[in-house]
Design an enzyme around this catalytic site. Structure first.
Site, mmCIF file in Angstrom:
data_model
loop_
_atom_site.group_PDB
_atom_site.id
_atom_site.type_symbol
_atom_site.label_atom_id
_atom_site.label_comp_id
_atom_site.label_asym_id
_atom_site.label_seq_id
_atom_site.Cartn_x
_atom_site.Cartn_y
_atom_site.Cartn_z
ATOM 1 C CE LYS A 1 -4.459 0.839 0.105
ATOM 2 N NZ LYS A 1 -5.582 0.071 -0.454
ATOM 3 C CG ASP B 1 -7.227 3.317 -1.191
ATOM 4 O OD1 ASP B 1 -7.634 2.162 -1.021
ATOM 5 O OD2 ASP B 1 -7.383 4.207 -0.334
#
Ligand code: NDP
Length: 386
Positions: free
Chosen positions: A41, A81
């Site tokens: 991430k 995201d």
């Protein structure tokens, strides 16, 4: 098991702690898919709100000027995201290509269709959540058809969750952004939301100006007071706390599907389970996006573009696998007396109320997504606790 894989987030709240919890979640989510991807991430505390296209492009280019040396089709493959959608992925990919002077399409997913993107990727996370919720409801002898649904957020995940829920016959009555929420008892007009959020990039407030049947309320907490059979949080982490959970249960909601990553606090999760509310956990319920990203990577490696049906068929296989594994895991752990605890960025596994030994914890984590956990039955009790 594969290159690191997970989204990039651009939001002023981004800090190391948030990226760590997202990365940790991503590892388990990706392993649930059974596809060859590790977890990762990333992101920045850059705030894209109110910025022009040109400013967004310049930031993406600067960001990639550093990031390019850490990623690659076989190293780490970011996607979108919060705050990073198709536009941002396009700018990021353009800069990567400029620096590397190579057609490494597999370095990012969520790309446009003209430069290596996959059909179904844009819709995948939102559609996947509704598919998962529908499976969960089926097991309880129900269906989403005819249910009243509240879906928070108005971004990529929320929009396609609303689309699929409506296609399956649900009535979605509320959505929100970080400023406030709209309630439309006639059912949300999704093309209007898309026009406002995806094209004009305006606030959700605008919906009530253009749609007489809708009301707008300032602040986003109130969305959980809207009565619904099924609630699907698709905005951000910790958006449903214990107090919200109590209101949701009081309003008669019987199912909650986590679309965002960790949208319910631990206390809210415990409360839902205690009250018998069906709960689809994010790690399994929102894995459709990353699974389809992995299919995008496959197409990039093969230099092929599959049709929507081909992607959907492969996705369907994965879908059933995730649902089975999640069910297996949840019931298997409980059957063995384990409790999986998530607190902020800390994870603990409790066994008869005590913290599990680090050796068993590590092995259990590795085995998290697979049927191998059965072997833990063979451990002696004194091996389980340090
Ligand atoms: P987007 O940026 O497209 O949309 C996020 C939406 O949530 C926006 O409408 C935003 O409003 C709203 N929002 C953000 N913070 C809050 C808040 N504190 N209260 C109320 N609304 C808020 O992001 P995505 O749709 O991509 O992501 C949403 C969630 O889904 C995240 O948790 C993400 O990690 C998760 N997820 C995303 C995947 C994907 O494929 N994109 C895959 C798996 C999980 P505003 O515009 O005002 O900021």
């Amino acid at each position: 098991i594969g290159p690191y894989k997970g989204g990039l987030r651009f939001h002023p709240s981004v800090n190391l702690s948030i990226i760590k919890f997202l990365g940790f979640e991503q590892i388990f989510k990706n392993s649930l898919t059974g596809l060859p991807i590790g977890g990762g991430k990333g992101g920045s505390d850059f705030d894209p709100k109110g910025k022009s296209d040109n400013e967004i492009m310049k930031f993406c280019q600067s960001f990639m000027t550093e990031l390019y040396r850490h990623i690659g089709p076989n190293v780490d493959v970011p996607a979108g995201d919060i705050g990073v959608g198709g536009r941002e992925i396009g700018y990021l990919y353009g800069q990567y290509k400029r620096i590397r002077n190579a057609n490494d399409q597999g370095v990012l997913t969520g790309k446009g269709l003209t430069y290596g993107g996959s059909l179904a990727r844009t819709q995948a996370t939102g559609f996947g959540i509704i598919y998962f919720v529908e499976e969960m409801l089926k097991e309880a002898g129900k269906t989403i058809n005819g249910q009243t649904v509240v879906i928070s957020g108005a971004g990529n995940v929320a929009i396609y969750a609303v689309k699929k829920a409506q296609e399956l016959g649900a009535k979605v009555v509320a959505m929100c952004d970080s400023s406030g929420y709209i309630v439309d008892e006639d059912g949300i007009d999704l093309p209007l939301v898309q026009q406002i959020k995806e094209i004009e990039r305006k606030r959700i407030k605008e919906y009530a100006v253009r749609k007489p049947s809708a009301k707008y309320f300032e602040g986003n907490k109130g969305i959980w007071t809207v009565k619904a059979d099924v609630v699907i949080p698709c905005a951000t982490q910790n958006e449903i706390d214990l107090n919200d959970a109590k209101i949701i249960v009081e309003n008669g909601t019987f199912a909650v599907g986590e679309g965002a990553n960790m949208p319910c606090t631990n206390e809210a999760v415990e409360y839902f389970l205690e009250k018998g509310v069906l709960l689809a956990p994010a790690k399994a319920a929102n894995a459709g996006g990353v699974a389809t990203s992995a299919l995008e990577m496959s197409q990039n490696s093969m230099r092929l573009s599959w049709t929507f049906e081909e992607v959907d068929e492969k996705y369907d296989n994965y879908k059933q696998r995730v649902h089975r594994k999640n069910f297996y895991l949840r019931n298997g752990l409980q059957e063995m007396g384990f409790k999986y605890v998530e607190k902020d960025v800390k994870y603990e596994m409790l066994y008869v109320g005590k913290k599990l030994s680090s050796k068993v914890y590590d092995e259990l984590m590795v085995a998290y997504a697979g049927p191998v956990y059965h072997k833990f039955r063979d451990y002696q009790a004194d091996e389980l606790i340090d």
